[in-house]
Design a protein around this motif. Structure first.
Motif, mmCIF file in Angstrom:
data_model
loop_
_atom_site.group_PDB
_atom_site.id
_atom_site.type_symbol
_atom_site.label_atom_id
_atom_site.label_comp_id
_atom_site.label_asym_id
_atom_site.label_seq_id
_atom_site.Cartn_x
_atom_site.Cartn_y
_atom_site.Cartn_z
ATOM 1 N N PRO A 31 0.809 -1.214 0.000
ATOM 2 C CA PRO A 31 0.000 0.000 0.000
ATOM 3 C C PRO A 31 0.844 1.267 0.000
ATOM 4 C CG PRO A 31 -0.820 -1.561 1.605
ATOM 5 C CD PRO A 31 0.506 -2.080 1.127
ATOM 6 N N ARG A 32 0.437 2.223 -0.814
ATOM 7 C CA ARG A 32 1.051 3.555 -0.849
ATOM 8 C C ARG A 32 0.208 4.519 -0.032
ATOM 9 N NH1 ARG A 32 1.890 6.011 -6.579
ATOM 10 N NH2 ARG A 32 3.261 4.238 -6.638
ATOM 11 N N ALA A 33 -1.124 4.379 -0.112
ATOM 12 C CA ALA A 33 -2.040 5.263 0.614
ATOM 13 C C ALA A 33 -3.279 4.467 1.008
ATOM 14 C CB ALA A 33 -2.423 6.453 -0.250
ATOM 15 N N VAL A 34 -3.722 4.672 2.246
ATOM 16 C CA VAL A 34 -4.931 4.018 2.761
ATOM 17 C C VAL A 34 -5.839 5.112 3.310
ATOM 18 C CG1 VAL A 34 -5.852 2.358 4.429
ATOM 19 C CG2 VAL A 34 -3.623 1.937 3.355
ATOM 20 N N THR A 35 -7.107 5.089 2.894
ATOM 21 C CA THR A 35 -8.071 6.088 3.346
ATOM 22 C C THR A 35 -9.330 5.382 3.819
ATOM 23 O OG1 THR A 35 -7.210 7.635 1.696
ATOM 24 C CG2 THR A 35 -9.319 8.193 2.711
ATOM 25 N N LEU A 36 -9.783 5.769 5.007
ATOM 26 C CA LEU A 36 -11.014 5.228 5.584
ATOM 27 C C LEU A 36 -12.133 6.238 5.395
ATOM 28 C CD1 LEU A 36 -12.528 3.108 7.312
ATOM 29 C CD2 LEU A 36 -11.644 4.305 9.342
ATOM 30 N N TYR A 37 -13.232 5.772 4.837
ATOM 31 C CA TYR A 37 -14.454 6.558 4.694
ATOM 32 C C TYR A 37 -15.508 5.905 5.582
ATOM 33 C CZ TYR A 37 -12.117 8.405 0.532
ATOM 34 O OH TYR A 37 -11.224 8.984 -0.325
ATOM 35 N N ARG A 38 -16.685 6.493 5.657
ATOM 36 C CA ARG A 38 -17.746 5.913 6.494
ATOM 37 C C ARG A 38 -18.087 4.486 6.075
ATOM 38 N NH1 ARG A 38 -20.718 11.261 5.671
ATOM 39 N NH2 ARG A 38 -20.002 12.474 7.441
ATOM 40 N N GLY A 53 -12.564 -1.564 -0.433
ATOM 41 C CA GLY A 53 -13.296 -2.494 0.418
ATOM 42 C C GLY A 53 -14.575 -1.810 0.860
ATOM 43 N N VAL A 54 -15.712 -2.439 0.608
ATOM 44 C CA VAL A 54 -17.013 -1.844 0.919
ATOM 45 C C VAL A 54 -17.573 -2.448 2.189
ATOM 46 C CG1 VAL A 54 -19.362 -1.470 0.065
ATOM 47 C CG2 VAL A 54 -17.436 -1.440 -1.524
ATOM 48 N N ARG A 55 -18.105 -1.582 3.037
ATOM 49 C CA ARG A 55 -18.688 -1.997 4.311
ATOM 50 C C ARG A 55 -19.946 -2.826 4.078
ATOM 51 N NH1 ARG A 55 -19.549 1.963 9.171
ATOM 52 N NH2 ARG A 55 -20.377 0.498 10.672
ATOM 53 N N PRO A 56 -20.019 -4.006 4.701
ATOM 54 C CA PRO A 56 -21.281 -4.753 4.637
ATOM 55 C C PRO A 56 -22.320 -4.080 5.548
ATOM 56 C CG PRO A 56 -19.652 -5.945 5.935
ATOM 57 C CD PRO A 56 -18.983 -4.709 5.420
ATOM 58 N N LEU A 78 -11.385 -1.919 12.437
ATOM 59 C CA LEU A 78 -11.534 -2.127 13.872
ATOM 60 C C LEU A 78 -12.186 -0.938 14.563
ATOM 61 C CD1 LEU A 78 -7.936 -3.561 14.324
ATOM 62 C CD2 LEU A 78 -10.049 -4.847 13.975
ATOM 63 N N ARG A 79 -11.993 0.248 13.994
ATOM 64 C CA ARG A 79 -12.551 1.472 14.560
ATOM 65 C C ARG A 79 -13.201 2.280 13.436
ATOM 66 N NH1 ARG A 79 -8.079 4.204 18.208
ATOM 67 N NH2 ARG A 79 -9.861 5.479 18.744
ATOM 68 N N PRO A 80 -14.479 2.033 13.168
ATOM 69 C CA PRO A 80 -15.169 2.778 12.106
ATOM 70 C C PRO A 80 -15.178 4.271 12.436
ATOM 71 C CG PRO A 80 -16.474 0.916 12.837
ATOM 72 C CD PRO A 80 -15.327 1.048 13.801
ATOM 73 N N THR A 81 -15.369 5.075 11.411
ATOM 74 C CA THR A 81 -15.417 6.522 11.593
ATOM 75 C C THR A 81 -16.703 7.082 11.010
ATOM 76 O OG1 THR A 81 -14.223 8.589 11.222
ATOM 77 C CG2 THR A 81 -14.204 7.012 9.415
ATOM 78 N N GLU A 82 -17.132 8.193 11.547
ATOM 79 C CA GLU A 82 -18.251 8.937 10.971
ATOM 80 C C GLU A 82 -17.731 10.093 10.139
ATOM 81 O OE1 GLU A 82 -21.552 8.356 10.843
ATOM 82 O OE2 GLU A 82 -20.994 6.420 11.685
ATOM 83 N N ARG A 83 -16.410 10.275 10.132
ATOM 84 C CA ARG A 83 -15.825 11.331 9.307
ATOM 85 C C ARG A 83 -15.977 10.962 7.840
ATOM 86 N NH1 ARG A 83 -10.095 13.002 11.668
ATOM 87 N NH2 ARG A 83 -10.272 14.379 9.875
ATOM 88 N N PRO A 84 -16.172 11.943 6.980
ATOM 89 C CA PRO A 84 -16.339 11.627 5.564
ATOM 90 C C PRO A 84 -15.079 11.053 4.922
ATOM 91 C CG PRO A 84 -16.644 13.990 5.972
ATOM 92 C CD PRO A 84 -16.373 13.346 7.278
ATOM 93 N N ARG A 85 -13.891 11.455 5.411
ATOM 94 C CA ARG A 85 -12.627 10.990 4.817
ATOM 95 C C ARG A 85 -11.537 11.077 5.870
ATOM 96 N NH1 ARG A 85 -8.105 13.052 2.394
ATOM 97 N NH2 ARG A 85 -7.365 11.931 0.563
#
Length: 115
Positions: A31-38, A53-56, A78-85
């Motif tokens: 991985p070069r960049a990893v971004t967590l969305y809602r 990867g899409v949230r079930p 392991l720790r979902p976020t409510e932040r948009p990005r």
């Protein structure tokens, strides 16, 4: 005229073969960049692949598999976020997201400093 073309073309061809900083080597899907969305995790690999990867359905921590690219690695949020990005960086102590390459140890990612 052919000789001058060859003198110009050879250095250009060789320059295309050189590896610069941040460029992938064949078989290097790290991985070069990893971004967590809602509801998704996106991973840009060093080989240029962009994986998602899409949230079930459901709440709380979730697991999925990367899709849309040749690297179908398991992903655990392991720790979902409510932040948009939320951009992530490598994190071993308390990761928010782990990626598990085939045959390798899970790699943890957490929020970048200042995010």
């Amino acid at each position: 005229m052919k000789a001058s073309f060859v003198l110009v073309a050879i250095p250009l061809l060789l320059a295309g073969c050189a590896e610069g900083p941040g460029l992938a080597t064949p078989g290097d899907p790290a991985p070069r960049a990893v971004t967590l969305y809602r509801d998704t995790v996106t991973v840009e690999m060093r080989d240029g692949a962009l994986c998602t990867g899409v949230r079930p359905a459901g709440q709380g921590p979730w697991r999925t598999t990367l899709r849309g690219c040749p690297h179908t690695w398991p992903v655990s949020v392991l720790r979902p976020t409510e932040r948009p990005r939320l951009p992530l960086a490598p994190e071993d102590a308390a990761p928010w997201v782990t990626l598990s390459p085939p045959g390798g140890a899970a790699m943890g990612y957490g929020p970048r400093l200042g995010s």
